[in-house]
Write a protein that holds these residues in place. Sequence first.
Motif, PDB file in Angstrom:
ATOM      1  N   ASP A   5       0.833  -1.204   0.000  1.00 13.27           N
ATOM      2  CA  ASP A   5       0.000   0.000   0.000  1.00 13.27           C
ATOM      3  C   ASP A   5       0.867   1.253   0.000  1.00 13.27           C
ATOM      4  N   CYS A  48       2.206   1.785  -3.485  1.00  9.22           N
ATOM      5  CA  CYS A  48       1.175   2.316  -4.382  1.00  9.22           C
ATOM      6  C   CYS A  48       0.963   3.813  -4.144  1.00  9.22           C
ATOM      7  N   ASP A  86       1.735   6.817  -6.853  1.00 16.48           N
ATOM      8  CA  ASP A  86       0.723   7.797  -7.248  1.00 16.48           C
ATOM      9  C   ASP A  86       1.229   9.223  -7.049  1.00 16.48           C
ATOM     10  N   HIS A 137      -7.691   6.439  -1.717  1.00 16.51           N
ATOM     11  CA  HIS A 137      -7.972   5.862  -3.029  1.00 16.51           C
ATOM     12  C   HIS A 137      -6.667   5.588  -3.775  1.00 16.51           C
ATOM     13  N   ILE A 138      -6.657   4.539  -4.572  1.00 18.52           N
ATOM     14  CA  ILE A 138      -5.469   4.194  -5.356  1.00 18.52           C
ATOM     15  C   ILE A 138      -5.661   4.682  -6.789  1.00 18.52           C
ATOM     16  N   THR A 190      -3.937   5.297 -10.950  1.00 19.10           N
ATOM     17  CA  THR A 190      -3.402   4.477 -12.036  1.00 19.10           C
ATOM     18  C   THR A 190      -1.977   4.028 -11.755  1.00 19.10           C
ATOM     19  N   VAL A 232      -1.817   1.303  -9.153  1.00 15.90           N
ATOM     20  CA  VAL A 232      -2.194  -0.005  -9.689  1.00 15.90           C
ATOM     21  C   VAL A 232      -1.044  -0.615 -10.468  1.00 15.90           C
ATOM     22  N   ALA A 285       1.612  -1.874  -8.075  1.00 16.94           N
ATOM     23  CA  ALA A 285       1.228  -3.124  -7.410  1.00 16.94           C
ATOM     24  C   ALA A 285       1.380  -4.310  -8.346  1.00 16.94           C
ATOM     25  N   ILE A 286       0.905  -4.146  -9.583  1.00 15.85           N
ATOM     26  CA  ILE A 286       1.028  -5.231 -10.558  1.00 15.85           C
ATOM     27  C   ILE A 286       2.494  -5.533 -10.841  1.00 15.85           C
TER      28      ILE A 286
END
Length: 261
Positions: A79, A82, A86, A105-106, A108, A111, A114-115
């Motif tokens: 977290d 991420c 951001d 809020h997360i 783009t 995300v 994280a990926i």
Amino acid sequence: MDTLILTLQLFTSLPINKSVEVSDERLIRGVALWPAAGIVIGVFDAFIFWAAVHILPISVAAALALLGELWMTRGFHLDGLCDTADALFSSRSRERMLEIMKDSHIGTFGVVAAIGDLAFKYLLITASGMPIFMLLAAPVAGKMVQGLCMYKANYPRESGLGKSYIGRIPLSIAVVSSVFGAVWVVGSLVVGVLWTGMGCRTAIGFPVLLVVVLACFLLAWLFRRHMEKVIGGMTGDTLGAASEIIEIFLMLLMVALEGVL
């Protein structure tokens, strides 16, 4: 013992129901034990992989180990990675970046981070000749650099959990945390090499393992310096990001060394 319990409650999902008083002093002392939380996480991940790989393909075992880690850590550091992604890739002002990190809020970039984090870990686990020892070492590597990231660092906010220890831990705590973690990481790598026979077949092999650990500290220091330049210091989110980055960096170096030593 209460300090260790608080540390495990902070970083793991272990069902420890004992109530422990939370104070800045206890949080600061607990930094010395952060690598212990990494050991618990690493042993848990390695056990899942070991149990699964006996009956399932290595790719599935790696995926299960990563899912186990997400459960055990509650995605705590992920977290932070991420939120940091951001903020840094928003190209906004320093103040706005700090606001973005606080946003629940997360976005783009979060995300994508994280990926990328999970994908890199998955690929490196499946590519390694000693994945169990990689899983034992990586979470501790992420914790061992935290003292370096916090010692005399600036906390750029007025309040927050990170304010309890960022910039406030003494040198002795930072050193104990770093040495504690480094001993476990080097020990895991040495045992992994001896157990599997992978890599380090040359006379310079084992000393290189020490260089790997030093490289992790160097990267953590460079990351801290960059954060100081961009947002004015270190926050809880950037500490989490540093942990994830160092985990992947160690895993990458392990796979690289297996192929050349």
